[in-house]
Design a protein around this motif. Structure first.
Motif, PDB file in Angstrom:
ATOM      1  N   LEU A 280      -7.710   9.455  -5.540  1.00 48.33           N
ATOM      2  CA  LEU A 280      -6.899   9.416  -4.388  1.00 48.33           C
ATOM      3  C   LEU A 280      -6.217  11.030  -4.133  1.00 48.33           C
ATOM      4  O   LEU A 280      -5.329  11.514  -4.855  1.00 48.33           O
ATOM      5  CB  LEU A 280      -5.712   8.458  -4.593  1.00 48.33           C
ATOM      6  CG  LEU A 280      -4.682   8.346  -3.339  1.00 48.33           C
ATOM      7  CD1 LEU A 280      -5.540   7.991  -1.822  1.00 48.33           C
ATOM      8  CD2 LEU A 280      -3.645   7.421  -3.478  1.00 48.33           C
TER       9      LEU A 280
ATOM     10  N   ASN B  60       0.713  -1.198   0.002  1.00 50.58           N
ATOM     11  CA  ASN B  60       0.035  -0.047  -0.013  1.00 50.58           C
ATOM     12  C   ASN B  60       0.746   1.260  -0.140  1.00 50.58           C
ATOM     13  O   ASN B  60       0.321   2.478  -0.232  1.00 50.58           O
ATOM     14  CB  ASN B  60      -0.922  -0.049   1.264  1.00 50.58           C
ATOM     15  CG  ASN B  60      -2.026  -0.985   1.003  1.00 50.58           C
ATOM     16  OD1 ASN B  60      -2.421  -1.530   0.058  1.00 50.58           O
ATOM     17  ND2 ASN B  60      -2.542  -1.555   2.056  1.00 50.58           N
TER      18      ASN B  60
ATOM     19  N   LEU C  99      -0.517  13.178   0.911  1.00 48.26           N
ATOM     20  CA  LEU C  99       0.343  12.654  -0.332  1.00 48.26           C
ATOM     21  C   LEU C  99       0.682  14.374  -1.342  1.00 48.26           C
ATOM     22  O   LEU C  99      -0.186  15.037  -1.069  1.00 48.26           O
ATOM     23  CB  LEU C  99      -0.128  11.886  -1.303  1.00 48.26           C
ATOM     24  CG  LEU C  99      -0.381  10.522  -0.808  1.00 48.26           C
ATOM     25  CD1 LEU C  99      -1.516   9.747  -1.608  1.00 48.26           C
ATOM     26  CD2 LEU C  99       1.019   9.894  -0.596  1.00 48.26           C
TER      27      LEU C  99
ATOM     28  N   LYS D  48       1.557   3.939  -4.104  1.00 49.15           N
ATOM     29  CA  LYS D  48       0.558   4.619  -4.448  1.00 49.15           C
ATOM     30  C   LYS D  48      -0.354   4.307  -5.674  1.00 49.15           C
ATOM     31  O   LYS D  48      -1.391   4.249  -5.740  1.00 49.15           O
ATOM     32  CB  LYS D  48       0.562   6.160  -4.180  1.00 49.15           C
ATOM     33  CG  LYS D  48       1.044   6.591  -2.678  1.00 49.15           C
ATOM     34  CD  LYS D  48      -0.035   6.056  -1.400  1.00 49.15           C
ATOM     35  CE  LYS D  48       0.316   5.857  -0.243  1.00 49.15           C
ATOM     36  NZ  LYS D  48      -0.524   5.036   0.714  1.00 49.15           N
TER      37      LYS D  48
ATOM     38  N   GLN E   6      -5.442  11.435   1.570  1.00 48.55           N
ATOM     39  CA  GLN E   6      -4.231  10.755   2.056  1.00 48.55           C
ATOM     40  C   GLN E   6      -3.173  11.881   2.015  1.00 48.55           C
ATOM     41  O   GLN E   6      -3.204  12.700   1.342  1.00 48.55           O
ATOM     42  CB  GLN E   6      -3.646   9.515   1.493  1.00 48.55           C
ATOM     43  CG  GLN E   6      -4.401   8.492   1.736  1.00 48.55           C
ATOM     44  CD  GLN E   6      -3.844   7.104   1.357  1.00 48.55           C
ATOM     45  OE1 GLN E   6      -2.484   7.244   0.917  1.00 48.55           O
ATOM     46  NE2 GLN E   6      -4.571   5.944   1.511  1.00 48.55           N
TER      47      GLN E   6
ATOM     48  N   ASP F  90       6.347  10.988  -2.745  1.00 41.55           N
ATOM     49  CA  ASP F  90       5.607  10.125  -2.291  1.00 41.55           C
ATOM     50  C   ASP F  90       5.937   8.526  -2.162  1.00 41.55           C
ATOM     51  O   ASP F  90       5.164   8.002  -1.499  1.00 41.55           O
ATOM     52  CB  ASP F  90       4.196  10.133  -2.926  1.00 41.55           C
ATOM     53  CG  ASP F  90       3.420  11.376  -2.714  1.00 41.55           C
ATOM     54  OD1 ASP F  90       3.779  12.048  -1.898  1.00 41.55           O
ATOM     55  OD2 ASP F  90       2.840  11.860  -3.518  1.00 41.55           O
TER      56      ASP F  90
ATOM     57  N   TYR G 138      -1.698   1.043  -5.158  1.00 40.21           N
ATOM     58  CA  TYR G 138      -2.924   1.289  -4.172  1.00 40.21           C
ATOM     59  C   TYR G 138      -4.155   1.907  -5.047  1.00 40.21           C
ATOM     60  O   TYR G 138      -5.186   1.230  -4.675  1.00 40.21           O
ATOM     61  CB  TYR G 138      -2.404   2.247  -3.176  1.00 40.21           C
ATOM     62  CG  TYR G 138      -3.454   2.460  -2.002  1.00 40.21           C
ATOM     63  CD1 TYR G 138      -3.915   1.488  -1.212  1.00 40.21           C
ATOM     64  CD2 TYR G 138      -4.390   3.815  -2.239  1.00 40.21           C
ATOM     65  CE1 TYR G 138      -4.940   1.681  -0.244  1.00 40.21           C
ATOM     66  CE2 TYR G 138      -5.386   3.948  -1.308  1.00 40.21           C
ATOM     67  CZ  TYR G 138      -5.632   3.008  -0.431  1.00 40.21           C
ATOM     68  OH  TYR G 138      -6.532   3.292   0.661  1.00 40.21           O
TER      69      TYR G 138
END
Lengths: 419, 428
Positions: free
Chosen positions: A413, A144, A248, A147, A246, B148, A150
């Motif tokens: 996301l 996870n 990010l 990303k 999230q 990220d 995910y």
């Protein structure tokens, strides 16, 4: 030509001197479900690291090193409704290492790791089982952190919300895996070895006769194949959308469409060209318009899966650009429907697809995969025929395909301030 | 044209240095359908400060400029090189490292046209205020994507810890702030200085006829004029052995990650001995921490390391280091265990003599296998790092290595090495 070794057991040999290696895969294939998929993942993790003869990673690694760094891996694949547990190994061609014969040794090695797992009292040995299960659970958690993966997984869960097998990633379902015991898994494995369809595929400087002789010792009894149906025809559903926040820097916008065109069926080649034009190549309309023209993304692409009739779009964007990117993606689809693309880009897409297909002839792994898949499908299309089919696709064909694309799921996301 | 046959590999490499200085390598591969070509300049992210060609005063350019230039080379006044390749069925790409920038294509047809496209687009810069500014959004997204990515942060963080006062401390792509400063004239200046043919090489492998391919390349180059080659004056800060020994970064990750970086401070040998050095280090680490090592099994069984554990030996212009990384439930235990093994490396290697043949065979097999892949051959080939030697000599070098070589080289490397630990800690 594939050779039937027993009922439901096939040997596919690709004799070639193009490579310095010989590559072999042994696939156990059956129709899939979430439980079976999860079983296979855990089996792959276990069988890749231990066997009765090679009880630890170091013993296994030592053996492989002595075979001039032979590779050995166990993994799981899925083609539409079918899933497979794959054992694979690659060795150096004898004449590069002074005439030592590694092929028979490799086949004996595979037999040993496949048919003699590390077992105690009718169950996988408990300490190894517990450790590998724990490692797999830890790995599932860390997946996870990727990303892109995910977001793709979240989209699958939206799009296939009524089909848990397809909603589950190729790494299995954590909860299901957690519930698997050492004894049940061993029983499952015995069942799998005895009943699954078997595809053995070898590419390299080999002869079929030698392979047949070496494989004679294997327990490859006749078996009844349950179903070899591969294509999954997902019914159309209501469009669903989900946004998740999230911490990010970059947001991910992923979209799923139904495109009811299937592998090697009518219109398949048209769909491939459509996908190449839409987002499947770096000259595609998504790449040109989302990235190059509007500077909104580093990646923006599409992928078409002919085994489930699914078209997927993925982009990495700034969270403030969600609406703009959605609009541009919809505009590209609309432009293809209306035929608003140049002859030049259309020809470039065709040339790129041909280049991609012909290039796969230079990959031993791709050759092995294709031979296995052909036998599974009981059909084959040579690279030359494939290229001819692609060349026949017209602009109008591609516009007609675009009209059949139906929006089904959108997952966003959303990157929220990480600091 | 020079021709060199390597009988242990079954390969023949053809090479020629053109009159403008461009070094050309051609490797025909029987039975292959595609041709892969990569054109490389000896210029990467660390080359930020230099004296421009035909200039006298040194300049320092923004971090990330080599990578920015790589992106911008594709766009021309009236077309995009991607499209020209695609027209001939070529699939094109590019990548930038700390020390090199490479442009490539692979194609199953129209080799001549694709080769000409490669040479032309790399040698013909076109930058405007507008096209440069547009690229800032795209690269900005690329930078944020890697921000990220915990593996990327761990890797670049470790390199920065190992070389805090060197340009290596900057990410290859630079930062949003540094790339914002880039102007067309900076790109022209970098291109003019570092993209001279005498600073570049071209490696072509796969389906090709050497004389024919060389003829096309020569004709293309003969039609262009270049300034006289001049030595490139790069300016690097004075080398200190200062490192950052430990750093933690909090990221929203599921599991902690640890990276141990080992910076070599020893002087590297030259020529084929450098290849020998690199292979000896590689065998040394395989013996210490590879899957055949008892320590590997012990740490694995204790749950200190898992399947994510791995290491990489990196040797480049001006720096060499080993990076070890893995996920770890207990980062301190991971760190302690790995450092302990490094501390006792000589004793552990002495005890590993019976495993030497196995890891040597493995290294031979792995090198031979890499010759299956056109991309692996061309991308790994470096004609400057090892003098006259190259990866074509590697099988022979590995075969000649002894356990004593491995122990001595590991002692040389580890004896003066600097070690840094980077942790990625879960949190917000």
């Amino acid at each position: 030509m594939p050779k039937q070794l027993a009922k439901g057991v096939w040997l596919n040999v690709i004799p070639t001197t193009q490579f310095k290696t010989i590559s072999m895969t042994v696939d156990f294939i059956a129709p899939g479900n979430v439980q079976e998929l999860s079983n296979r993942i855990l089996l792959a993790q276990l069988l890749e690291t231990s066997s009765a003869e090679y009880s630890t990673q170091t013993k296994l690694a030592q053996k492989l090193s002595m075979m001039y760094g032979a590779s050995y891996g166990v993994n799981v694949f899925r083609y539409g409704l079918q899933e497979g547990l794959r054992f694979s190994s690659t060795i150096i061609n004898d004449h590069f290492i002074g005439g030592e014969s590694l092929l028979s040794e490799m086949i004996a090695f595979l037999r040993s790791v496949i048919y003699r797992p590390l077992v105690n009292d009718g169950a996988f040995e408990s300490v190894t089982f517990a450790r590998q299960k724990q490692n797999l659970m830890a790995y599932l958690k860390s997946l996870n952190d990727d990303k892109q993966y995910y977001a793709e997984q979240q989209l699958s869960q939206l799009y296939f919300k009524n089909e848990p097998f397809f909603a589950t990633s190729l790494y299995g379902d954590a909860e299901t895996i957690n519930g698997i015991g050492a004894e049940t898994l061993y029983a499952t494995y015995q069942q799998l070895l005895a009943t699954n369809q078997v595809q053995i595929t070898v590419a390299g400087d080999v002869s079929e006769a030698d392979l047949v002789a070496d494989l004679a010792k294997w327990q490859l009894e006749d078996r009844q194949i349950q179903s070899s149906e591969i294509i999954y025809r997902r019914p159309v559903s209501e469009m669903v959308a989900k946004t998740e926040g999230q911490p990010l820097q970059q947001s991910k916008l992923n979209i799923a469409y139904k495109l009811p065109v299937y592998y090697r069926e009518a219109d398949f080649y048209k769909a491939l060209v459509f996908n190449g034009l839409f987002g499947g190549t770096p000259i595609s309309m998504l790449f040109k318009n989302v990235r190059e023209k509007n500077s909104l993304a580093y990646y923006a692409s599409s992928r078409f899966d002919g085994f489930t009739g699914t078209l997927l779009v993925q982009t990495g964007i700034d969270q403030s650009n969600e609406a703009a990117v959605k609009t541009i993606i919809a505009q590209q689809l609309d432009a293809i429907i209306k035929g608003q693309f140049s002859d030049e880009v259309f020809d470039q897409v065709i040339a790129s697809l041909i280049n991609g297909r012909e290039s796969r002839l230079d990959s031993q792994r791709a050759l092995v995969n294709q031979a296995m898949l052909d036998q599974l499908l009981n059909s084959s299309v040579s690279a030359t025929d494939w290229v001819n089919q692609i060349k026949q696709v017209t602009r109008e064909d591609v516009s007609a395909i675009a009209k059949r694309v139906q929006l089904q799921a959108v997952y966003f996301l959303k990157g929220e301030d990480a600091k | 044209m020079k021709e060199k046959h390597y009988s242990d590999l079954g390969e023949t490499l053809y090479s020629e240095k053109l009159s403008n200085g461009l070094r050309v390598y051609l490797l025909p591969k029987e039975g292959f359908h595609k041709t892969y070509a990569v054109m490389t300049t000896d210029y990467g992210s660390i080359d930020q400060s230099f004296v421009p060609l035909n200039g006298t005063a040194p300049v320092t350019q923004p971090a990330g400029i080599a990578h920015f230039l790589e992106h911008k080379m594709f766009e021309k006044a009236d077309h995009d090189a991607f499209d020209t390749f695609a027209h001939f069925g070529g699939s094109s790409n590019a990548f930038t490292s700390y020390t090199h920038t490479s442009y490539l294509f692979s194609a199953t047809h129209h080799l001549k046209e694709n080769l000409e496209t490669l040479l032309d687009f790399v040698q013909d810069p076109y930058f405007t205020e507008q096209t440069v500014n547009k690229e800032k959004g795209i690269i900005g997204q690329e930078i944020q994507m890697y921000e990220d990515d915990p593996n990327s942060r761990a890797y670049f963080g470790t390199i920065a810890n190992l070389y805090p006062d060197q340009p290596l401390a900057d990410d290859i792509a630079g930062s949003i702030e540094s790339i914002d400063k880039i102007k067309p004239e900076d790109l022209y200046l970098a291109h003019q200085t570092f993209y001279h043919p005498s600073n570049m090489s071209l490696f072509v492998v796969g389906r090709l006829k050497p004389a024919e391919a060389l003829g096309w390349i020569e004709a293309n180059q003969a039609a262009k004029t270049f300034s006289k080659p001049a030595p490139i004056k790069r300016i690097l800060p004075p080398v200190s052995q200062q490192i950052i020994a430990h750093k933690e970064l909090v990221m929203p990750v599921e599991r902690p990650k640890v990276t141990v970086g080992i910076r070599g401070n020893d002087d590297l040998p030259t020529g084929i001995n450098r290849l020998k050095y690199e292979d000896a280090i590689s065998l040394g680490f395989t013996l210490l921490l590879g899957e055949t090592a008892p320590d590997f099994l012990s740490l694995y069984d204790q749950g200190i390391i898992d399947d994510s554990f791995g290491y990489n030996i990196e040797l480049q212009r001006g720096a060499h280091h080993v990076i070890m990384a893995g996920e770890a439930e207990d980062p301190k235990a991971f760190e302690t265990a790995v450092l302990d093994i490094l501390h006792h490396a000589t004793d552990k290697l002495e005890a590993a003599r019976d495993r030497f043949e196995a890891v040597q065979r493995e290294a031979i097999g792995s090198t031979l296998s890499s010759f299956n892949s056109l991309e692996a051959i061309a991308n790994q080939f470096d004609d400057q790092l090892y003098g006259d030697a190259s990866l074509f000599d590697e099988v022979g070098v590995i075969k000649a290595l002894t356990m004593q070589d491995v122990i001595a080289t590991m002692q040389q490397f580890l004896g003066s090495a600097g070690i840094s630990v980077q942790e990625i800690v879960p949190g917000h």
